[in-house]
Design an enzyme around this catalytic site. Structure first.
Site, short mmCIF file in Angstrom:
data_model
loop_
_atom_site.label_atom_id
_atom_site.label_comp_id
_atom_site.label_asym_id
_atom_site.label_seq_id
_atom_site.Cartn_x
_atom_site.Cartn_y
_atom_site.Cartn_z
N PRO A 1 1.53 6.64 4.47
CA PRO A 1 1.95 6.65 3.07
C PRO A 1 1.19 5.64 2.21
O PRO A 1 1.13 5.79 0.99
CB PRO A 1 3.44 6.30 3.15
CG PRO A 1 3.59 5.53 4.42
CD PRO A 1 2.61 6.17 5.36
N LEU A 2 0.60 4.64 2.85
CA LEU A 2 -0.16 3.63 2.10
C LEU A 2 -1.66 3.86 2.21
O LEU A 2 -2.46 3.01 1.80
CB LEU A 2 0.20 2.23 2.61
CG LEU A 2 1.69 1.89 2.55
CD1 LEU A 2 1.96 0.51 3.11
CD2 LEU A 2 2.23 2.01 1.13
N GLY A 3 -2.05 5.02 2.76
CA GLY A 3 -3.46 5.38 2.80
C GLY A 3 -4.16 5.15 4.12
O GLY A 3 -5.36 5.39 4.24
N GLY A 4 -3.42 4.67 5.13
CA GLY A 4 -4.02 4.47 6.44
C GLY A 4 -4.37 3.02 6.70
O GLY A 4 -4.40 2.18 5.80
N TYR B 1 -0.80 7.80 20.82
CA TYR B 1 -1.13 6.50 20.22
C TYR B 1 -1.55 5.55 21.33
O TYR B 1 -0.75 4.79 21.89
CB TYR B 1 0.05 5.96 19.42
CG TYR B 1 0.41 6.80 18.21
CD1 TYR B 1 -0.47 7.77 17.71
CD2 TYR B 1 1.63 6.63 17.57
CE1 TYR B 1 -0.13 8.54 16.60
CE2 TYR B 1 1.97 7.40 16.45
CZ TYR B 1 1.08 8.35 15.98
OH TYR B 1 1.42 9.11 14.89
#
Length: 288
Positions: A211-214, A55
């Protein structure tokens, strides 16, 4: 209300964690806002922070997120002894937004040593093999993780981006000590249902990433998924909070790790533990 904690191996952690990636890749905020976000997560009760050595922006910036998290923990005014920092190795970002893999045992062992130094710990709480490397036999990569576990360099071992066969194989190589699987899972990406079900069967923590789509899609979640938008409106919550509550309701092994780079978004995400859905509501979202 959903239980506020869940289990990874022998460790109790908050039922929702914090994903660190948005604080370190393209479009990242300034350091002060990132540290404020991590501190807000800790204030809320989050005790699981997920990161990776990859990251960062490019090869001159390796481990940016690990270093950032270490700084945020060291400057936090409260007790951080119960915080589990989970990191990963085996993925690389050479620059230009590209992702590559190196699952060789040599690389993984050196990567773990480097992560240890950046995190400033004697043993990494949870170390995860980031992504299978087509150039390296999977058993060799997991063998390196096993060696790190046996040597006490890491306290617990996990895998990421794995299929059911790899989950079983990794658990066997690790002598039954696989504690977590981190796969992509969201309203838009549900092909990890078999892995979630296997983790539920085996009692292994399942950590949905994005989990929220990125990063680029999280704010539009309700617009893209009408069932989530409608039920969220009926309940008076954000579609994002509803999504995390839906995941928590699917199995007690699920621990979502939404990425965040703003204090207000991680507070909203964590508040999903307060939202209990009925079986009918879960079934409606499952079928959407």
């Amino acid at each position: 209300m959903t239980s506020t904690t869940r289990r990874i191996g022998d460790t109790q952690v908050s039922a929702i964690g914090l994903g660190g990636m948005p604080m370190s890749i393209e479009g990242r905020p300034d350091e002060s806002r990132s540290i404020a976000t991590i501190h807000a997560a800790l204030d809320a009760g989050i005790t699981l922070i997920d990161t990776a050595d990859a990251y960062h922006l490019d090869s001159s910036d390796i481990g940016h997120n690990e270093t950032l998290i270490a700084k945020a923990l060291s400057t936090y005014g409260g007790d951080t002894s119960g915080v589990l920092v989970a990191t990963k190795g085996g993925h690389l970002r050479p620059g230009g937004g590209a992702w590559t893999q190196d699952g060789s045992p040599e690389h993984l062992k050196q990567a773990a040593e480097d992560s240890l130094k950046r995190l400033g710990v004697e043993a990494i709480g949870l170390y995860q093999f980031h992504r299978p490397d087509p150039k390296t036999p999977y058993e060799d990569s997991i063998g390196a993780i096993r060696d790190l576990l046996d040597a006490g360099k890491i306290r617990m071992a996990g895998i990421s981006n794995a299929n059911p066969d790899q989950i079983r194989q990794a658990n066997e190589i690790l002598g039954g000590r696989l504690v977590s699987v981190q796969n992509q899972f969201s309203p838009a990406f549900r092909s990890s249902e078999p892995e979630l079900e296997l983790c539920d069967e085996l009692g292994i923590a399942f950590l949905p990433w994005s989990p929220l789509g990125g990063i680029s899609n999280a704010s539009d979640l309700g617009d893209k998924h009408p069932a989530f938008h409608q039920l969220a409106g009926e309940l008076g919550v954000s579609p994002q909070k509803l999504t995390l509550a839906w995941m928590l309701a699917k199995s007690p092994v699920v621990i979502p790790i939404p990425g965040s780079s703003r204090p207000e978004t991680i507070r909203d995400s964590y508040s999903a533990i307060e939202l209990t859905l009925t079986p009918d509501q879960v079934a409606t979202l499952d079928a959407s």
